[in-house]
Design an enzyme around this catalytic site. Structure first.
Site, PDB file in Angstrom:
ATOM      1  N   SER A 146       0.851  -1.187   0.000  1.00 45.82           N
ATOM      2  CA  SER A 146       0.000   0.000   0.000  1.00 45.82           C
ATOM      3  C   SER A 146       0.886   1.236   0.000  1.00 45.82           C
ATOM      4  O   SER A 146       2.065   1.166   0.403  1.00 45.82           O
ATOM      5  CB  SER A 146      -0.883   0.006   1.259  1.00 45.82           C
ATOM      6  OG  SER A 146      -1.538   1.247   1.430  1.00 45.82           O
ATOM      7  N   TYR A 159      -3.074  -0.697  10.381  1.00 49.39           N
ATOM      8  CA  TYR A 159      -3.000  -0.995   8.949  1.00 49.39           C
ATOM      9  C   TYR A 159      -1.660  -0.559   8.365  1.00 49.39           C
ATOM     10  O   TYR A 159      -0.985  -1.323   7.664  1.00 49.39           O
ATOM     11  CB  TYR A 159      -4.145  -0.292   8.221  1.00 49.39           C
ATOM     12  CG  TYR A 159      -4.175  -0.550   6.731  1.00 49.39           C
ATOM     13  CD1 TYR A 159      -4.733  -1.724   6.224  1.00 49.39           C
ATOM     14  CD2 TYR A 159      -3.651   0.370   5.839  1.00 49.39           C
ATOM     15  CE1 TYR A 159      -4.759  -1.967   4.859  1.00 49.39           C
ATOM     16  CE2 TYR A 159      -3.665   0.131   4.475  1.00 49.39           C
ATOM     17  CZ  TYR A 159      -4.230  -1.039   3.990  1.00 49.39           C
ATOM     18  OH  TYR A 159      -4.244  -1.278   2.636  1.00 49.39           O
TER      19      TYR A 159
END
Length: 255
Positions: A146, A159
């Site tokens: 990501s 996350y």
């Protein structure tokens, strides 16, 4: 010759977390490039619906329901898939979750749930696949990281930590497995419109911020990740290893 660099005919690809969203889009793209795809998730009904959707487009797929957070389940699944279908040549580690909340509100159970899925699961499935790939002397592992492997926003501590771990895990596995014929790389998506990001897509203030922050000025479309995945799965990337390919509309290139 050039076309062959991106031809996946005869290759077999397992994609975790592929019953919807980015995983399903990547499965479709790999199938269109010639690969036999195996869809994974925890919900057999959702997997069957995804397989039916691919079939409606003339693309065949197999399914393998298992929980990536369980090392024994990942090992058993890889053994079963290879016994039933043949060698897994390509692994796309896509399964992931997030829970958006202030760091002060993150309970231990939430922290462990996110790390277990987003980082432990990547390692467990990669390990099970690589036991077989290294023995054969070939294989492609693509981890979905990501932009939050490098950037952070309020409300994303677990996350972002997990995706930062995916970045370094990709490098560490390259260091161990490259000499044994396995390429381990990562794709780092920016902000893409999916089922999981729908609350943010529908948040006018956030979408306006995103448009200003991203040079491309918009949300990404899941189909725009397919080219990067095909490249990293194909012979074209045989000397690419330990890298993270950003597909983010330029977000990480600017301040």
């Amino acid at each position: 010759m050039t076309a062959g660099l991106f031809d996946l005919t005869g290759r077999r690809a397992l994609l975790t977390g592929s019953s919807q969203g980015i995983g399903l889009a990547l499965a479709r793209g790999l199938a269109e490039a010639g690969a036999q795809v195996v869809l994974n998730g925890r919900d057999p009904a959702k997997l069957e619906a995804a397989r039916a959707g691919l079939a409606a487009s003339g693309l065949a797929a197999e399914v393998a329901a298992f929980d990536v957070t369980e090392a024994a389940a990942a090992e058993a699944a890889l053994a079963e898939i290879e016994a039933r279908l043949g060698p897994v040549d390509i692994l796309v580690n896509n399964a992931g979750i997030t829970r958006r909340m202030p760091a002060l509100d993150v309970l231990p159970a939430v922290w462990h749930e996110i790390l277990r899925t987003n980082l432990d699961g990547v390692f467990f499935v990669a390990q099970a696949a690589a036991r077989r790939m290294t023995a054969r002397g070939r294989g492609k592992i693509i981890n979905i990281a990501s932009v939050q492997s490098d950037l952070a926003r309020p409300g994303t501590a677990p996350y972002a930590t997990s995706k930062g771990g995916v970045r370094m895990l990709t490098r560490a596995l390259c260091a161990e497995w490259a000499a044994r014929g396995v390429q381990v790389n990562a794709i780092a998506p920016g902000y893409f419109a999916t089922e999981l990001t729908r609350p943010l897509v529908e948040d006018a203030e956030f979408t306006a911020w995103l448009a200003r922050r991203t040079p491309a000025g918009r949300w990404g479309r899941v189909e725009e990740l397919v080219g990067a995945c095909v490249f990293l799965a194909a012979p074209a990337s045989d000397f690419v290893n330990g890298q993270m390919l950003y597909v983010d509309g330029g977000m990480t290139a600017v301040v």
